[in-house]
Design a protein around this motif. Structure first.
Motif, PDB file in Angstrom:
ATOM      1  N   GLY A 161      -2.488   2.990  -2.019  1.00 25.10           N
ATOM      2  CA  GLY A 161      -2.436   2.683  -0.691  1.00 25.10           C
ATOM      3  C   GLY A 161      -2.082   3.991   0.213  1.00 25.10           C
ATOM      4  N   ASP A 162      -0.965   3.435   0.973  1.00 26.91           N
ATOM      5  CA  ASP A 162      -0.505   4.589   2.062  1.00 26.91           C
ATOM      6  C   ASP A 162      -0.015   5.892   1.520  1.00 26.91           C
ATOM      7  OD1 ASP A 162      -0.923   2.830   3.856  1.00 26.91           O
ATOM      8  OD2 ASP A 162       0.987   2.060   4.175  1.00 26.91           O
ATOM      9  N   ILE A 177     -12.914   5.813  -2.876  1.00 24.15           N
ATOM     10  CA  ILE A 177     -11.572   5.915  -2.365  1.00 24.15           C
ATOM     11  C   ILE A 177     -11.686   5.981  -0.616  1.00 24.15           C
ATOM     12  CG2 ILE A 177      -9.939   7.775  -1.517  1.00 24.15           C
ATOM     13  CD1 ILE A 177      -9.381   8.041  -4.547  1.00 24.15           C
ATOM     14  N   SER A 201      -9.468  -5.144  -4.544  1.00 23.03           N
ATOM     15  CA  SER A 201      -8.057  -4.740  -3.686  1.00 23.03           C
ATOM     16  C   SER A 201      -7.420  -5.823  -3.052  1.00 23.03           C
ATOM     17  CB  SER A 201      -8.438  -3.542  -2.669  1.00 23.03           C
ATOM     18  OG  SER A 201      -8.716  -2.435  -3.586  1.00 23.03           O
ATOM     19  N   ILE A 234      -3.044   7.767   1.061  1.00 20.31           N
ATOM     20  CA  ILE A 234      -3.734   8.075   2.109  1.00 20.31           C
ATOM     21  C   ILE A 234      -3.022   9.369   3.045  1.00 20.31           C
ATOM     22  CG2 ILE A 234      -3.935   7.460   4.756  1.00 20.31           C
ATOM     23  CD1 ILE A 234      -4.655   4.601   3.750  1.00 20.31           C
ATOM     24  N   ASP A 291     -12.375   2.159   0.333  1.00 20.65           N
ATOM     25  CA  ASP A 291     -11.329   1.106  -0.038  1.00 20.65           C
ATOM     26  C   ASP A 291     -10.083   1.517   0.552  1.00 20.65           C
ATOM     27  OD1 ASP A 291     -10.148  -0.747  -1.769  1.00 20.65           O
ATOM     28  OD2 ASP A 291      -9.468   0.665  -3.459  1.00 20.65           O
ATOM     29  N   LEU A 292      -9.610   2.516   1.007  1.00 15.84           N
ATOM     30  CA  LEU A 292      -8.562   3.002   2.019  1.00 15.84           C
ATOM     31  C   LEU A 292      -8.890   3.102   3.324  1.00 15.84           C
ATOM     32  CD1 LEU A 292      -6.921   6.056   0.089  1.00 15.84           C
ATOM     33  CD2 LEU A 292      -6.377   3.967  -0.347  1.00 15.84           C
ATOM     34  N   ALA A 328      -6.712   1.282  -3.311  1.00 13.73           N
ATOM     35  CA  ALA A 328      -5.728   0.673  -2.553  1.00 13.73           C
ATOM     36  C   ALA A 328      -4.757   0.023  -2.977  1.00 13.73           C
ATOM     37  CB  ALA A 328      -6.742  -0.213  -1.427  1.00 13.73           C
ATOM     38  N   SER A 345      -5.051  11.688  -6.488  1.00 13.06           N
ATOM     39  CA  SER A 345      -4.748  10.320  -7.096  1.00 13.06           C
ATOM     40  C   SER A 345      -3.856  10.428  -8.336  1.00 13.06           C
ATOM     41  CB  SER A 345      -5.829   9.392  -7.450  1.00 13.06           C
ATOM     42  OG  SER A 345      -7.115   9.360  -6.475  1.00 13.06           O
TER      43      SER A 345
END
Ligand SMILES: NC(=O)c1ccc[n+]([C@@H]2O[C@H](COP(=O)([O-])OP(=O)(O)OC[C@H]3O[C@@H](n4cnc5c(N)ncnc54)[C@H](OP(=O)(O)O)[C@@H]3O)[C@@H](O)[C@H]2O)c1
Length: 392
Positions: free
Chosen positions: A372-373, A146, A253, A376, A149-150, A368, A349
């Motif tokens: 994604g956002d 995580i 991703s 985050i 990737d993020l 991701a 998640s």
């Protein structure tokens, strides 16, 4: 279909070292009887009851019994929930029926897998079924992968907003990290090594940065396997243990987002050991370190609470545009990477999937590309992570 399930999230493996931490986090963050309904699952009811009592979790939290060696019990479990969190590993030994069942039943799934050979097998076997059923299956929702990737996604998004450019090259650099392994992680590492020793074809999968992008091979990537002097950081860097899984997930991703980082995207990930002779000596020592193979920690065991609470990580991402501009981002975590922080990341998640049933579509995804956002944001609000630009 998922909206009508009896349970929101099932934590499968709640009796294990990491699964207990996930249950503890869901209990403290979301409570019982609120908008996130959750249950604890494992192969022994007695053990589940004992863990639930020991953690002071309400008896109202349902217990679900399912054994990885009994496929009917796995199918019955996944049909009850919208999302399954699995901390039952090594995944290559215990995880295949569960992924097949989720793909079939349209149940969302997150795990902590860092076993690329098994992940590739699952992609080949179940991607089409998951696309049809709408199951969003997301591997590697812990420290691998995580924050990496993020972190890459965040830096690419910032570059697009502030420089109007994509970054064809990103360096992932671990600047600081404090934590120790659990027995389950060591067992998973050893299972991958044993599988590779039996089947030399697996070595090609393990060393191929594009092993998880079937049908696509991008630009040549740095090997990341040797101590090197990094001119951009003016520091020595050493091979980083998690890079083999993180780089593969990051290229997947990119592919799943229609190559928004560019079809020639280059990424490597290394551990910063400092400048000068001392930095060089440290980089060489890290490269030669074999302590993981001889670590005696057994499944079920892991770091103490104090070790988790005093752990942390600090990750730097340095991006370059095609015309030579650079941009940097930092991702940090407030607990040990593998367990304290990981248990919060995988739980968030699952909550992201539960609360956003229409986000994306079914398939075998990455953090991701699936979340994604949305993720985050949740990680920053609830799970002690930060994502920031540096030096701007
Ligand atoms: N990606 C990351 O950052 C990250 C971080 C942490 C962990 N991990 C991974 O997460 C996994 C778990 O690690 P851990 O240290 O928590 O392991 P662990 O303490 O050994 O826990 C394993 C769990 O699996 C259960 N289990 C074993 N065989 C089973 C079966 N046949 N049916 C149902 N359940 C079964 C165990 O149940 P019993 O209690 O009944 O034995 C236990 O709940 C490992 O694969 C590890 O690599 C990854």
């Amino acid at each position: 279909m998922k909206a009508n399930r009896e349970l929101g999230i099932i934590v499968y493996g709640a009796t294990g070292y990491t699964g207990r931490l996930v249950a503890e986090y869901l209990n403290s963050q979301y409570g019982v009887g609120g908008d996130v309904s959750w249950a604890m699952a494992g192969r022994s009811r007695e053990k589940l009851e004992a863990v639930r009592d020991e953690l002071g979790i309400s008896a109202k939290v349902p217990l679900v019994v399912a054994d990885a060696s009994e496929p009917a019990s796995i199918l019955a479990m996944v049909e009850r929930a919208a999302v399954v969190i699995s901390t039952v590993g090594p995944y290559q030994l215990y995880g295949s029926e569960l992924v097949a069942a989720c793909a079939q039943a349209g149940t969302d799934y997150v795990d902590l897998c860092g076993e690329p050979n098994w992940m590739r097998e699952m992609i080949d076997a179940h991607e089409e079924t998951a696309k049809k059923s709408g199951a969003r299956i997301v591997f590697s929702c812990g420290f691998d992968s995580i924050p990496f990737d993020l972190g890459v996604l965040f830096l690419q998004e910032q570059a697009q907003q502030t420089l109007g450019a994509v970054l064809p090259r990103i360096r992932g650099r671990v600047r600081g990290l404090k934590g120790v392994w659990s027995g389950g992680t060591l067992a998973s590492f050893k299972a991958t090594m044993a599988a590779a020793a039996k089947n030399p074809e697996l070595v090609a999968t393990l060393t191929n940065p594009f092993a998880l992008t079937p049908g696509f091979t991008g630009a040549e990537q740095p090997s990341g396997m040797k101590p090197t002097y990094d001119d951009v950081l003016e520091s020595w860097v050493a091979p980083f243990m998690m890079a083999t899984i993180n780089t593969k997930n990051i290229h997947r991703s990119n592919m799943l987002q229609n190559h928004r980082y560019g079809a020639d995207f280059v990424y490597d990930e290394m551990l910063v050991t400092g400048p000068g002779d001392e930095g060089e000596a440290m980089a060489k020592a890290v490269a030669e370190d074999k302590s993981m193979a001889n670590d005696p920690t057994r499944p079920g065991e892991g770091p103490t609470k104090e070790q988790r609470d005093t752990g942390f990580y600090d990750l730097l991402f340095v991006g370059e545009t095609a015309d030579g501009k650079t941009i940097r981002a930092v991702v940090t975590g407030d607990m040990d990477p593998g367990y304290g922080s990981t248990s919060k990341m995988i739980a968030e998640s699952a909550v992201s999937l539960l609360k956003n049933p229409d986000l994306g579509s079914g398939g075998i995804l990455t953090p991701a590309s699936a979340l994604g956002d949305v993720l985050i944001d949740r990680l920053q609000r609830n799970a002690g992570l930060t994502f920031e630009l540096e030096g701007s």
